[in-house]
Design a protein around this motif. Structure first.
Motif, short mmCIF file in Angstrom:
data_model
loop_
_atom_site.label_atom_id
_atom_site.label_comp_id
_atom_site.label_asym_id
_atom_site.label_seq_id
_atom_site.Cartn_x
_atom_site.Cartn_y
_atom_site.Cartn_z
N ALA A 1 0.83 -1.21 0.00
CA ALA A 1 0.00 0.00 0.00
C ALA A 1 0.87 1.26 0.00
O ALA A 1 0.58 2.24 -0.70
N GLU A 2 1.97 1.24 0.76
CA GLU A 2 2.88 2.38 0.80
C GLU A 2 3.50 2.66 -0.56
O GLU A 2 3.74 3.81 -0.94
N LEU A 3 3.79 1.60 -1.31
CA LEU A 3 4.49 1.73 -2.59
C LEU A 3 3.54 1.85 -3.79
O LEU A 3 3.99 1.80 -4.94
N HIS A 4 2.27 2.01 -3.53
CA HIS A 4 1.27 2.06 -4.61
C HIS A 4 1.67 3.09 -5.68
O HIS A 4 1.98 4.24 -5.37
N GLY A 5 1.68 2.65 -6.93
CA GLY A 5 1.98 3.54 -8.05
C GLY A 5 3.44 3.68 -8.37
O GLY A 5 3.80 4.29 -9.38
N CYS B 1 3.54 -1.19 -8.62
CA CYS B 1 2.89 -1.70 -7.40
C CYS B 1 1.42 -1.27 -7.36
O CYS B 1 1.09 -0.13 -7.68
N PHE B 2 0.58 -2.20 -6.95
CA PHE B 2 -0.86 -1.96 -6.90
C PHE B 2 -1.34 -2.29 -5.48
O PHE B 2 -1.31 -3.45 -5.06
N ALA B 3 -1.75 -1.31 -4.75
CA ALA B 3 -2.10 -1.46 -3.34
C ALA B 3 -3.30 -2.37 -3.15
O ALA B 3 -4.16 -2.49 -4.05
N PRO B 4 -3.40 -3.02 -1.98
CA PRO B 4 -4.64 -3.72 -1.65
C PRO B 4 -5.82 -2.75 -1.78
O PRO B 4 -5.77 -1.62 -1.28
N GLN B 5 -6.86 -3.19 -2.45
CA GLN B 5 -7.98 -2.29 -2.78
C GLN B 5 -9.03 -2.20 -1.69
O GLN B 5 -9.94 -1.37 -1.78
N TYR B 6 -8.92 -3.04 -0.68
CA TYR B 6 -9.87 -3.01 0.43
C TYR B 6 -9.14 -3.19 1.75
O TYR B 6 -8.05 -3.77 1.80
N LYS B 7 -9.75 -2.70 2.80
CA LYS B 7 -9.17 -2.81 4.13
C LYS B 7 -9.28 -4.23 4.66
O LYS B 7 -10.12 -5.02 4.22
N PHE B 8 -8.44 -4.53 5.62
CA PHE B 8 -8.48 -5.80 6.32
C PHE B 8 -8.90 -5.56 7.77
O PHE B 8 -8.69 -4.48 8.32
N GLN B 9 -9.51 -6.58 8.36
CA GLN B 9 -9.90 -6.52 9.76
C GLN B 9 -9.38 -7.76 10.47
O GLN B 9 -9.08 -8.77 9.83
N LYS B 10 -9.28 -7.67 11.78
CA LYS B 10 -8.85 -8.82 12.57
C LYS B 10 -10.08 -9.57 13.07
O LYS B 10 -11.03 -8.97 13.56
N THR C 1 -1.15 -10.93 -9.09
CA THR C 1 0.10 -10.19 -8.93
C THR C 1 -0.04 -8.98 -8.01
O THR C 1 -1.09 -8.32 -8.00
N PRO C 2 1.05 -8.65 -7.28
CA PRO C 2 1.08 -7.37 -6.57
C PRO C 2 1.22 -6.19 -7.54
O PRO C 2 1.06 -5.04 -7.14
N MET C 3 1.53 -6.49 -8.80
CA MET C 3 1.65 -5.44 -9.82
C MET C 3 0.30 -5.19 -10.48
O MET C 3 -0.51 -6.10 -10.61
N ALA C 4 0.10 -3.95 -10.90
CA ALA C 4 -1.16 -3.57 -11.54
C ALA C 4 -1.21 -4.06 -12.97
O ALA C 4 -0.20 -4.07 -13.69
N GLN C 5 -2.40 -4.46 -13.38
CA GLN C 5 -2.70 -4.69 -14.80
C GLN C 5 -3.89 -3.78 -15.09
O GLN C 5 -5.03 -4.20 -15.01
N GLY C 6 -3.59 -2.53 -15.41
CA GLY C 6 -4.67 -1.54 -15.47
C GLY C 6 -5.23 -1.35 -14.08
O GLY C 6 -4.52 -1.01 -13.13
N ASP C 7 -6.54 -1.62 -13.90
CA ASP C 7 -7.14 -1.57 -12.57
C ASP C 7 -7.47 -2.98 -12.06
O ASP C 7 -8.40 -3.19 -11.30
N GLY C 8 -6.64 -3.95 -12.51
CA GLY C 8 -6.79 -5.31 -12.04
C GLY C 8 -5.44 -5.93 -11.75
O GLY C 8 -4.43 -5.22 -11.60
N ARG C 9 -5.40 -7.27 -11.66
CA ARG C 9 -4.16 -7.98 -11.37
C ARG C 9 -4.02 -9.17 -12.32
O ARG C 9 -5.01 -9.79 -12.71
#
Length: 495
Positions: free
Chosen positions: A104-108, A131-140, A406-414
């Motif tokens: 998420a820090e390295l997004h873009g 790099c393509f950040a996680p698109q949704y939050k995580f919870q515990k 992939t952690p890399m972006a493919q447009g707006d997907g993976r």
């Protein structure tokens, strides 16, 4: 008195040798029977017995409730059956069970070349890797605080019942060969499916349903991947071990109903007459496929009565339908999960449910919530339902797809990714409420407690009481097995 030519039956070399050995075999059998029945299984049976499982030498290919070739079992089993919730298309581990704040820090920003250089890539070959950040939050969730994406609150509610594996690896980077590898342990098409191996090893527990059943569902988002019937084929194993696809609405099996004007007694006569003709041929040539055909006709006749009752979800109470999130046999993944529980109750050995919509090369943020909603509630409901019925302890539930994204972006997907992804398991001897393994800080490579597909298969067989190295079948001049020449039981995730 008229002379009559003697009646001679065509006899193959196999049939002659089989009959010639019959007298000796009968004497040996009589000797064994004279010694009495074997004692009941004890803890000592957990030790492997010498020798490999061997294929039967043709003949009695009965599909009725019967033992498999691993008899006695190599180990004391923890599970009796498997339900595989197969998420076809490759769910992104980065939006399901493997949160990566560094990504998420390295997004873009450019993906570090040190991570990707020389590594297999599917459709991103030659493209700039970003790099393509996680698109949704995580919870515990759960007492152990497992991190699970917010899109899966129902699976989160069973966090204390599941083991999340974050270090899966596979070997095929495109869908069809990846399905083949996940299902058969090899990239070569035409080998037996895992369900066929299990049925071959353990046999069937029911005589009016197939021992290996497959169902397929499609939702409203993502790209629907085609699923070839060879993914549940028996390969070189006798065809009685092949999976049978059930439709979850309409006729469960095509041509199962009697044609107009044909009643049950007429159908029975047809089946019995056909079986009698096949038995005459079987006596002459001793072909296991003829024996399979006889048993299949008999099974199909029984299924005409058993299948309609199995598929009638109106028998389920309203609160169960609501728990799964279905109103009936509507073809959804939710309905299929409920049907899987009903099959498990009736003794079906291996049940595989494919949901086809996880291929998200684009529009991941748009499609992910839709597909997650289609599977989240029902997946959790199945585990809860099995648990409340006392069935989870001896049912192994597997959840996951053929690879990750992939952690890399493919447009707006993976894109497709094989170096590290996630699955979860529950029940049947699996240690609950834990996370096993991890990927690197970007979610690219499995780096700790790596679990290869061969290891997954070896562990599944172990929980069913089978030593994966000894469940073999000789074909084409060599002994084959589900795990090929690899595979280790993942003892760390077992109770």
């Amino acid at each position: 008195m008229a002379n009559h030519e003697p009646v001679t039956l065509a006899q193959t070399r196999r049939a002659f040798l089989g009959r010639a050995a019959g007298g000796v075999g009968a004497l040996a059998l009589a000797s064994l029977l004279h010694r009495g029945s074997p004692p009941p299984a004890t803890a000592a049976d957990a030790q492997p017995s010498p020798g490999n499982a061997k294929p039967s030498a043709g003949g009695g290919a009965d599909l009725k409730a019967s033992r498999g070739v691993v008899n006695p079992l190599h180990f004391v089993p923890k599970a009796k059956r498997v339900i595989w919730l197969y998420q076809s298309g490759g769910p992104s581990h980065l939006e399901t069970f493997d949160y990566k704040p560094k990504l998420a820090e390295l997004h873009g920003t450019p993906m570090p070349e040190s991570v990707t250089k020389g590594r297999p890539i599917a459709q991103l070959q030659g493209a700039k890797l970003v790099c393509f950040a996680p698109q949704y939050k995580f919870q515990k969730f759960g007492s152990g605080g497992q991190e699970i994406c917010e899109l899966f609150p129902h699976i989160g509610s069973i966090a204390d019942d599941i083991c999340i594996i974050r270090s899966m690896k596979t070997e095929a980077i495109n869908h069809d060969p990846a399905h083949t590898f996940m299902n058969t342990g090899t990239l070569i098409s035409g080998r037996p499916a895992a369900g066929s191996w299990v049925l071959y090893g353990l046999g069937s527990e029911c005589d009016d349903l197939p021992g290996f059943v497959v169902m397929v569902s499609t939702g409203k988002a993502g790209q629907s991947q085609p699923i070839s019937a060879r993914q549940w084929h028996s390969g070189f194993l006798p065809s009685r071990y092949q999976g049978v696809r059930f439709n979850s609405r309409g006729d469960a099996v095509y041509y199962l109903s009697n044609p107009a004007g044909v009643g049950g007694e007429q159908q029975k006569d047809i089946v019995e007459t056909t079986a009698a003709l096949n038995r005459l041929r079987q006596e002459a040539v001793d072909d296991p496929e003829i024996a399979t055909r006889i048993a299949q006709y008999e099974l199909a006749f029984k299924m005409q009565t058993s299948v309609p009752g199995l598929m009638d979800l109106s028998q389920e109470p309203k609160h169960i339908l609501e728990m799964y999130g279905t109103e009936g046999a509507d073809g959804s993944f939710a309905a299929n999960c409920l049907l899987a529980r009903r099959m498990a109750e009736r003794g079906v050995r291996f049940i595989q449910l494919y949901h086809r919509d996880w291929d998200m090369h684009g529009a991941l943020k748009r499609d992910m919530p839709i597909v997650a909603q289609e599977v989240d509630q029902a997946s959790a409901a199945l585990v809860k339902d099995l648990k409340q019925r006392g069935m989870l302890d001896d049912t192994l539930v597997i959840w996951g797809g053929e690879f990750g994204r992939t952690p890399m972006a493919q447009g707006d997907g993976r894109d497709h990714h094989i170096m590290g992804f996630s699955m979860w398991l529950a029940g049947g001897g699996i240690k609950p409420g834990i996370v096993h393994g991890q990927t690197d800080e970007l979610g690219y490579d499995a780096v700790q407690d790596v679990v290869h597909v061969h290891d997954l298969h070896a562990t599944m067989l172990y929980l069913l009481g089978i030593d994966h190295e000894r469940l073999t079948y000789r074909a084409q001049g060599r002994d084959f097995r589900l795990t090929d020449v690899a595979g280790n039981v993942v003892k760390a995730i077992l109770t």
